[in-house]
Motif scaffolding. Sequence first.
Motif, short mmCIF file in Angstrom:
data_model
loop_
_atom_site.label_atom_id
_atom_site.label_comp_id
_atom_site.label_asym_id
_atom_site.label_seq_id
_atom_site.Cartn_x
_atom_site.Cartn_y
_atom_site.Cartn_z
N LEU A 45 -14.19 10.05 -27.31
CA LEU A 45 -14.24 9.53 -25.94
C LEU A 45 -12.89 8.97 -25.52
O LEU A 45 -12.45 9.17 -24.38
CB LEU A 45 -15.34 8.48 -25.81
CG LEU A 45 -16.77 8.97 -26.07
CD1 LEU A 45 -17.74 7.80 -26.01
CD2 LEU A 45 -17.17 10.08 -25.12
N ASN A 46 -12.23 8.27 -26.41
CA ASN A 46 -10.90 7.72 -26.12
C ASN A 46 -9.89 8.84 -25.88
O ASN A 46 -9.07 8.77 -24.96
CB ASN A 46 -10.45 6.83 -27.28
CG ASN A 46 -9.25 6.00 -26.92
OD1 ASN A 46 -9.08 5.59 -25.78
ND2 ASN A 46 -8.41 5.75 -27.91
N TYR A 47 -9.94 9.89 -26.68
CA TYR A 47 -9.07 11.05 -26.55
C TYR A 47 -9.26 11.72 -25.18
O TYR A 47 -8.30 12.03 -24.48
CB TYR A 47 -9.39 12.03 -27.69
CG TYR A 47 -8.56 13.28 -27.72
CD1 TYR A 47 -7.28 13.28 -28.26
CD2 TYR A 47 -9.08 14.49 -27.25
CE1 TYR A 47 -6.53 14.44 -28.32
CE2 TYR A 47 -8.34 15.66 -27.31
CZ TYR A 47 -7.06 15.62 -27.84
OH TYR A 47 -6.33 16.79 -27.90
N ILE A 48 -10.52 11.92 -24.81
CA ILE A 48 -10.83 12.53 -23.51
C ILE A 48 -10.34 11.66 -22.37
O ILE A 48 -9.73 12.14 -21.42
CB ILE A 48 -12.35 12.77 -23.39
CG1 ILE A 48 -12.80 13.85 -24.38
CG2 ILE A 48 -12.74 13.15 -21.97
CD1 ILE A 48 -14.30 13.94 -24.57
N ARG A 49 -10.58 10.35 -22.46
CA ARG A 49 -10.17 9.43 -21.41
C ARG A 49 -8.65 9.49 -21.19
O ARG A 49 -8.19 9.61 -20.06
CB ARG A 49 -10.58 8.00 -21.74
CG ARG A 49 -10.05 6.99 -20.73
CD ARG A 49 -10.40 5.57 -21.07
NE ARG A 49 -11.80 5.36 -20.74
CZ ARG A 49 -12.62 4.60 -21.43
NH1 ARG A 49 -12.20 3.96 -22.49
NH2 ARG A 49 -13.86 4.45 -21.05
N MET A 52 -7.62 12.86 -19.56
CA MET A 52 -8.06 12.98 -18.17
C MET A 52 -7.27 12.06 -17.23
O MET A 52 -7.00 12.44 -16.10
CB MET A 52 -9.56 12.70 -18.06
CG MET A 52 -10.45 13.73 -18.74
SD MET A 52 -10.35 15.38 -18.04
CE MET A 52 -11.01 15.11 -16.42
N VAL A 53 -6.93 10.86 -17.69
CA VAL A 53 -6.13 9.95 -16.86
C VAL A 53 -4.79 10.59 -16.51
O VAL A 53 -4.34 10.53 -15.37
CB VAL A 53 -5.91 8.59 -17.58
CG1 VAL A 53 -4.80 7.79 -16.92
CG2 VAL A 53 -7.18 7.78 -17.57
N LEU A 89 -14.43 7.44 -15.56
CA LEU A 89 -13.00 7.57 -15.33
C LEU A 89 -12.71 8.06 -13.90
O LEU A 89 -11.83 7.52 -13.23
CB LEU A 89 -12.40 8.53 -16.35
CG LEU A 89 -10.92 8.81 -16.21
CD1 LEU A 89 -10.12 7.54 -16.43
CD2 LEU A 89 -10.50 9.87 -17.18
N LEU A 90 -13.45 9.05 -13.46
CA LEU A 90 -13.27 9.55 -12.10
C LEU A 90 -13.51 8.44 -11.08
O LEU A 90 -12.73 8.27 -10.14
CB LEU A 90 -14.22 10.73 -11.83
CG LEU A 90 -13.97 12.01 -12.63
CD1 LEU A 90 -15.11 12.98 -12.42
CD2 LEU A 90 -12.64 12.63 -12.28
N SER A 91 -14.55 7.68 -11.28
CA SER A 91 -14.87 6.58 -10.39
C SER A 91 -13.77 5.51 -10.39
O SER A 91 -13.35 5.05 -9.34
CB SER A 91 -16.20 5.95 -10.79
OG SER A 91 -16.49 4.84 -9.99
#
Length: 99
Positions: A45-49, A52-53, A89-91
């Motif tokens: 989840l941290n990797y994805i975040r 994506m940021v 993250l999108l929000s």
Amino acid sequence: MIFIDINIFIDRIEFNIFDLKQQQKKDILQDKILVPKSFNIGDKLNYIRKYMVILIKQYKIEKAYVNIEDGIGIEVIDIVKMEGIVEELLSNCGVKKCK
């Protein structure tokens, strides 16, 4: 308007970033994030975040559409967590989610 279409699978996230102007779609980037199998769910989840940021800021994404894989079976909890982190993250980045 810069738009991202996100498809979430248990082992990767595929995305397509495009510019939508006057009903014309211009592709900017089409790629995928491969999620390392050796990571535990928290690290995934941290990797994805983080990834994506970078995408959202670099391409100034305004709107997003999120799909999840069908027929995921026993791994449903992990994929729901991945979808949740992407939507959060999108929000937080001010990206509007389309349905």
